[in-house]
Design a protein around this motif. Sequence first.
Motif, PDB file in Angstrom:
ATOM      1  N   ASP A  93       0.821  -1.208   0.000  1.00  0.00           N
ATOM      2  CA  ASP A  93       0.000   0.000   0.000  1.00  0.00           C
ATOM      3  C   ASP A  93       0.852   1.253   0.000  1.00  0.00           C
ATOM      4  O   ASP A  93       0.574   2.219  -0.730  1.00  0.00           O
ATOM      5  N   LEU A 120       2.345   1.894  -3.522  1.00  0.00           N
ATOM      6  CA  LEU A 120       1.351   2.384  -4.479  1.00  0.00           C
ATOM      7  C   LEU A 120       0.873   3.786  -4.107  1.00  0.00           C
ATOM      8  O   LEU A 120       0.674   4.637  -4.992  1.00  0.00           O
ATOM      9  N   ASP A 121       0.707   4.039  -2.803  1.00  0.00           N
ATOM     10  CA  ASP A 121       0.327   5.382  -2.348  1.00  0.00           C
ATOM     11  C   ASP A 121       1.371   6.411  -2.761  1.00  0.00           C
ATOM     12  O   ASP A 121       1.028   7.511  -3.215  1.00  0.00           O
ATOM     13  N   ALA A 171       1.162   7.035  -6.570  1.00  0.00           N
ATOM     14  CA  ALA A 171      -0.073   7.735  -6.932  1.00  0.00           C
ATOM     15  C   ALA A 171      -0.045   9.179  -6.453  1.00  0.00           C
ATOM     16  O   ALA A 171      -0.469  10.098  -7.171  1.00  0.00           O
ATOM     17  N   TYR A 194      -6.440   1.931  -6.510  1.00  0.00           N
ATOM     18  CA  TYR A 194      -5.234   2.439  -7.171  1.00  0.00           C
ATOM     19  C   TYR A 194      -5.339   2.362  -8.691  1.00  0.00           C
ATOM     20  O   TYR A 194      -4.859   3.248  -9.402  1.00  0.00           O
TER      21      TYR A 194
END
Length: 250
Positions: A113, A116-117, A120, A149
Amino acid sequence: MKQKIMFDLDDTLVHCNKYFHFILDQFADLLYAWYSSAGITRAQIIAKQLEIDIARVQVHGFKSEHFPQSLIDTYRYYQNVTGRSASPVEEDKLWKLGNSVYELDVEPYPAMDETLDSLASSGHELHLYTGGDSLIQYRKIESMNLERYFQDRIYVRLHKNTDALEQILKDGKFNRATTWMIGNSIRTDVLPALHCGINAVYLKQETEWTFNVLPIDAKPSGALLTLTELPQVPPAIDDYLNEFGMRISG
């Protein structure tokens, strides 16, 4: 310099191989109990199953029934070699054992997470490209809530190869200079990315399925990075972009 970053799923974002090894250990124990009196070893059983499984995948792609069928085909191979009588009950047990791998809980790799956070929040557009049975892969995607996502930028293919990636890139009108493929498989992630002229990150795992391991014999037109942990991805891409930007400006 916002990028389109395409992630593989299995053994890139979520664990996969270790579950197959868990089932294969049970399979080898069963067949060894049935065939050891004929001099068949666990190592021979594992090697034959791998040979049969890879041959099926190369022809038919990542169909979910290939794995349980490879257990039965290995069982039948040693049945023919040894002359041991076939048993529908034993075959049914092997079929259920093979399919049970798809029922195990999905476990993300550390810092999935957060990785990906980070990407993004930096403004990059995230895509997910995975090989396998659609129902099984979407179950994993939903259990990890990965749609937050990737939204509708999710591609599931039975055959994950250069042709499949090329079609995705053409259909989506990707700018190849600013597109990345990140995955653990040289065969299905890295080499197709290089052949398609996009950037690649080889996320090397300690234990890899033999099918995925090949020499990297294609010349990159952009980046080719080798990393060992998922959280290394955002800073590695940032470093490459910063270095590339400095070369352009210089």
